[in-house]
Design a protein around this motif. Structure first.
Motif, PDB file in Angstrom:
ATOM      1  N   ILE A 173       0.882  -1.168   0.000  1.00 64.05           N
ATOM      2  CA  ILE A 173       0.000   0.000   0.000  1.00 64.05           C
ATOM      3  C   ILE A 173       0.919   1.217   0.000  1.00 64.05           C
ATOM      4  O   ILE A 173       1.638   1.456   0.974  1.00 64.05           O
ATOM      5  CB  ILE A 173      -0.925   0.031   1.230  1.00 64.05           C
ATOM      6  CG1 ILE A 173      -1.608  -1.326   1.437  1.00 64.05           C
ATOM      7  CG2 ILE A 173      -1.947   1.151   1.084  1.00 64.05           C
ATOM      8  CD1 ILE A 173      -2.521  -1.745   0.317  1.00 64.05           C
ATOM      9  N   ALA A 174       0.923   1.967  -1.083  1.00 69.18           N
ATOM     10  CA  ALA A 174       1.959   2.979  -1.280  1.00 69.18           C
ATOM     11  C   ALA A 174       1.400   4.385  -1.410  1.00 69.18           C
ATOM     12  O   ALA A 174       0.313   4.603  -1.953  1.00 69.18           O
ATOM     13  CB  ALA A 174       2.781   2.649  -2.528  1.00 69.18           C
ATOM     14  N   SER A 175       2.193   5.327  -0.926  1.00 69.82           N
ATOM     15  CA  SER A 175       1.953   6.746  -1.175  1.00 69.82           C
ATOM     16  C   SER A 175       2.548   7.096  -2.530  1.00 69.82           C
ATOM     17  O   SER A 175       3.724   6.805  -2.790  1.00 69.82           O
ATOM     18  CB  SER A 175       2.619   7.586  -0.082  1.00 69.82           C
ATOM     19  OG  SER A 175       2.864   8.907  -0.533  1.00 69.82           O
ATOM     20  N   MET A 176       1.749   7.710  -3.390  1.00 70.95           N
ATOM     21  CA  MET A 176       2.263   8.105  -4.698  1.00 70.95           C
ATOM     22  C   MET A 176       3.441   9.062  -4.543  1.00 70.95           C
ATOM     23  O   MET A 176       4.448   8.953  -5.254  1.00 70.95           O
ATOM     24  CB  MET A 176       1.152   8.756  -5.529  1.00 70.95           C
ATOM     25  CG  MET A 176       1.594   9.200  -6.919  1.00 70.95           C
ATOM     26  SD  MET A 176       2.062   7.822  -8.003  1.00 70.95           S
ATOM     27  CE  MET A 176       0.433   7.290  -8.575  1.00 70.95           C
ATOM     28  N   TYR A 177       3.333   9.979  -3.590  1.00 68.12           N
ATOM     29  CA  TYR A 177       4.397  10.959  -3.387  1.00 68.12           C
ATOM     30  C   TYR A 177       5.678  10.276  -2.914  1.00 68.12           C
ATOM     31  O   TYR A 177       6.773  10.545  -3.429  1.00 68.12           O
ATOM     32  CB  TYR A 177       3.959  12.010  -2.370  1.00 68.12           C
ATOM     33  CG  TYR A 177       5.045  13.003  -2.032  1.00 68.12           C
ATOM     34  CD1 TYR A 177       5.305  14.086  -2.866  1.00 68.12           C
ATOM     35  CD2 TYR A 177       5.823  12.847  -0.889  1.00 68.12           C
ATOM     36  CE1 TYR A 177       6.314  14.995  -2.576  1.00 68.12           C
ATOM     37  CE2 TYR A 177       6.839  13.750  -0.586  1.00 68.12           C
ATOM     38  CZ  TYR A 177       7.076  14.817  -1.432  1.00 68.12           C
ATOM     39  OH  TYR A 177       8.082  15.705  -1.139  1.00 68.12           O
ATOM     40  N   THR A 178       5.568   9.376  -1.922  1.00 70.29           N
ATOM     41  CA  THR A 178       6.752   8.680  -1.405  1.00 70.29           C
ATOM     42  C   THR A 178       7.377   7.792  -2.473  1.00 70.29           C
ATOM     43  O   THR A 178       8.607   7.740  -2.618  1.00 70.29           O
ATOM     44  CB  THR A 178       6.379   7.836  -0.174  1.00 70.29           C
ATOM     45  OG1 THR A 178       5.852   8.689   0.841  1.00 70.29           O
ATOM     46  CG2 THR A 178       7.591   7.097   0.367  1.00 70.29           C
ATOM     47  N   VAL A 221      11.905   6.605  -5.758  1.00 69.40           N
ATOM     48  CA  VAL A 221      12.301   5.920  -6.990  1.00 69.40           C
ATOM     49  C   VAL A 221      12.848   6.885  -8.037  1.00 69.40           C
ATOM     50  O   VAL A 221      13.862   6.609  -8.688  1.00 69.40           O
ATOM     51  CB  VAL A 221      11.106   5.134  -7.577  1.00 69.40           C
ATOM     52  CG1 VAL A 221      11.445   4.556  -8.948  1.00 69.40           C
ATOM     53  CG2 VAL A 221      10.682   4.023  -6.626  1.00 69.40           C
ATOM     54  N   VAL A 222      12.214   8.039  -8.189  1.00 69.94           N
ATOM     55  CA  VAL A 222      12.555   8.949  -9.283  1.00 69.94           C
ATOM     56  C   VAL A 222      13.397  10.128  -8.815  1.00 69.94           C
ATOM     57  O   VAL A 222      14.482  10.386  -9.357  1.00 69.94           O
ATOM     58  CB  VAL A 222      11.274   9.468  -9.976  1.00 69.94           C
ATOM     59  CG1 VAL A 222      11.628  10.450 -11.091  1.00 69.94           C
ATOM     60  CG2 VAL A 222      10.457   8.308 -10.514  1.00 69.94           C
ATOM     61  N   ARG A 223      12.910  10.837  -7.816  1.00 70.83           N
ATOM     62  CA  ARG A 223      13.581  12.084  -7.444  1.00 70.83           C
ATOM     63  C   ARG A 223      14.883  11.834  -6.689  1.00 70.83           C
ATOM     64  O   ARG A 223      15.926  12.381  -7.033  1.00 70.83           O
ATOM     65  CB  ARG A 223      12.627  12.951  -6.612  1.00 70.83           C
ATOM     66  CG  ARG A 223      13.167  14.346  -6.311  1.00 70.83           C
ATOM     67  CD  ARG A 223      12.065  15.253  -5.796  1.00 70.83           C
ATOM     68  NE  ARG A 223      11.447  14.741  -4.592  1.00 70.83           N
ATOM     69  CZ  ARG A 223      11.925  14.942  -3.360  1.00 70.83           C
ATOM     70  NH1 ARG A 223      13.036  15.638  -3.188  1.00 70.83           N
ATOM     71  NH2 ARG A 223      11.298  14.449  -2.308  1.00 70.83           N
ATOM     72  N   ASN A 281       2.295  15.235 -12.861  1.00 66.72           N
ATOM     73  CA  ASN A 281       3.513  14.735 -13.501  1.00 66.72           C
ATOM     74  C   ASN A 281       4.076  13.518 -12.769  1.00 66.72           C
ATOM     75  O   ASN A 281       4.518  12.543 -13.391  1.00 66.72           O
ATOM     76  CB  ASN A 281       4.564  15.844 -13.559  1.00 66.72           C
ATOM     77  CG  ASN A 281       4.184  16.944 -14.527  1.00 66.72           C
ATOM     78  OD1 ASN A 281       3.443  16.708 -15.478  1.00 66.72           O
ATOM     79  ND2 ASN A 281       4.684  18.148 -14.293  1.00 66.72           N
ATOM     80  N   GLU A 282       4.060  13.579 -11.420  1.00 67.90           N
ATOM     81  CA  GLU A 282       4.597  12.474 -10.628  1.00 67.90           C
ATOM     82  C   GLU A 282       3.805  11.191 -10.860  1.00 67.90           C
ATOM     83  O   GLU A 282       4.370  10.114 -11.087  1.00 67.90           O
ATOM     84  CB  GLU A 282       4.585  12.831  -9.141  1.00 67.90           C
ATOM     85  CG  GLU A 282       5.532  13.954  -8.750  1.00 67.90           C
ATOM     86  CD  GLU A 282       4.923  15.326  -8.962  1.00 67.90           C
ATOM     87  OE1 GLU A 282       3.776  15.392  -9.478  1.00 67.90           O
ATOM     88  OE2 GLU A 282       5.580  16.325  -8.616  1.00 67.90           O
ATOM     89  N   SER A 283       2.469  11.303 -10.813  1.00 63.41           N
ATOM     90  CA  SER A 283       1.627  10.119 -10.986  1.00 63.41           C
ATOM     91  C   SER A 283       1.761   9.541 -12.383  1.00 63.41           C
ATOM     92  O   SER A 283       1.891   8.323 -12.564  1.00 63.41           O
ATOM     93  CB  SER A 283       0.166  10.480 -10.705  1.00 63.41           C
ATOM     94  OG  SER A 283      -0.010  10.908  -9.371  1.00 63.41           O
TER      95      SER A 283
END
Length: 462
Positions: free
Chosen positions: A106-111, A116-118, A141-143
């Protein structure tokens, strides 16, 4: 997604019939070879349980799944629901220990994007199925970057939402291949799974001075200025006391300044009121939600917090004090009070100070959602009302009652003009709007008796 990624196995998650049908409809799209499906079902219909059932089926086939949510409280809530249904999971979110190797994340999109990316401190978790909660928000953009990364890896995507459109009303076809629609609000109301609702609204509101932002909705500073003026709408506190005094209420405001002003009005009148916005500390927000859930607070005033994901079944009244061109924003807000609860046998109440009902219709109206279209969903809905005049909201010029579905007033039998024509305007006081889909179980005689006994305001009382 091949047919084998989630098949029937040992069933621990118990669904209602319409939820099971929804699962099988989603599964059917993947059997056709689709890889990214939007699953549309109303607020309060149990999409989290549907996601839990799909997760259970996939894990039973040896697959790994991830459920991504946009907000902290939704992540905690989903993890709890999954555990309650014997689906062990790990939470990927700041402040929580992440356990590698779990079959369900169960993940936070922001985290997820941050790590992973930033910051690049972890690799993209290897999963076969990604479920995106509130996927109408996944155009950030993140999603979009995270979803595309999983699509490139061959994972299959399910986006859950009650409103499959961006804030400007455009569909989500840039990310998803197809769309499955579950039960309608109307069918869930008729089945007793959601509340009936009554609507109270001003006879008119002037939004002509409001500019439109790049997102497609009104410019917030313009909305704030309009809501601060006298004479635009009825007084929020006075109308609430007249229509819904003492009932569990959520109020949607334009800005922090506007919301604090509204909250102070209620507090100064001795009403137990809590306030939350996007900057409210997590522990304060959690305490406010708890107070609303257990009934120790009566009114929740908010800015962009309760619009989606808020699950407090006892909420009975939604006060709309934020003008919006977004039908998604409107339906998400109204959906907060449509859940069934023993404390509200008479259903929900919508108090609309900003003309949303006139602009967007009733929650039970058919909405022509589409993945791809030349115009936004609000424009298509408006065109349907133009093509079918009896579906427009009408204000009786004789007695002041508001209704739809007929040209004859159901209260006084007066032949009516359409709302788009000239209508006498009353100052401030809100009047009830009747949706023709309501109270379908009552006989005509019982209905007219109910109508005359329960209408709060009419011109004949003036």
């Amino acid at each position: 997604m091949n047919d084998g990624i989630f098949n029937r196995g040992v069933e621990m998650v118990v669904l209602r019939d319409y939820q099971e049908d929804f699962v099988q409809s989603i599964r059917g799209e993947f059997k056709k070879g689709e890889s990214a499906v939007i699953a549309v079902s109303p607020t309060g219909s149990g999409k989290t349980l549907v996601a839990a059932r799909i997760s259970e089926m996939a894990i039973g086939k040896g697959k790994r799944v991830m459920f991504i949510a946009p907000r902290r409280d939704l992540i905690i809530q989903t993890s709890r629901v999954f555990f309650q249904n014997n689906i062990h999971n790990t939470v990927l979110m700041a402040g929580y220990p992440y356990r590698h190797g779990m079959a369900c994340i169960i993940a936070s999109m922001y985290t997820l994007h941050s790590r992973v990316v930033r910051r690049k401190v972890m690799g993209l978790p290897d999963v076969d199925l990604v479920m995106v909660d509130e996927c109408h928000l996944s155009i950030s953009n993140e999603s979009m970057q995270i979803i595309q990364m999983y699509k490139d890896k061959g994972a299959n995507i399910i986006g859950f939402t009650a409103t499959p459109a961006r804030a400007d009303g455009i569909g989500l076809g840039s990310l998803y291949d197809t769309m499955v629609t579950g039960p309608t609000v109307e069918s869930l109301v008729m089945g007793g799974w959601l509340c009936e609702s009554r609507y109270f609204a001003p006879t008119s509101i002037d939004t002509s001075s409001l500019r439109t932002s790049k997102s497609g909705d009104y410019v917030l500073s313009d909305s704030e200025e309009v809501m601060a003026k006298d004479g635009i709408t009825g007084d929020i506190l006075d109308n609430w006391k007249r229509i819904a005094n003492g009932k569990s209420t959520v109020i949607f405001c334009v800005s922090r300044k506007h919301a604090r002003h509204v909250a102070n009005e209620f507090i100064n009148d001795g009403i137990n009121t809590v306030y939350v916005d996007g900057d409210t500390p997590a522990h304060e927000r959690a305490n406010s939600i708890k107070m609303m859930t257990d009934g120790s607070a009566t009114v929740l005033v908010n800015v962009f917090v309760a619009t989606y994901g808020l699950d407090i079944p006892r909420l009975e009244v939604a006060v709309l004090a934020r003008p919006t061109k977004s039908i998604s924003m409107y339906l998400q807000s109204v959906g907060r009070v449509l859940r069934v609860h023993p404390s509200k046998p008479d259903g929900a109440i919508i108090i609309d100070h900003v003309g949303c009902v006139s602009k967007h219709g009733f929650a039970t109206d058919h909405i022509p959602w589409s993945l791809h279209s030349d115009g936004d969903v609000s424009s298509r809905s408006s065109q349907i009302k133009i093509d079918n005049q009896e579906d427009k909201e009408i204000i009786c010029s004789s007695c002041g009652y508001c209704f739809k579905g007929t040209r004859i007033c159901p209260l006084c039998s007066h032949g009516e003009i359409l709302q788009s024509e000239e209508i006498p305007v009353l100052e401030h006081d809100l009047k009830e709007i009747f949706s023709g889909t309501q109270h379908v179980k009552k006989s005509p005689v019982d209905f007219m008796s109910w109508l005359k006994n329960n209408m709060v305001t009419s011109l004949t009382e003036r």
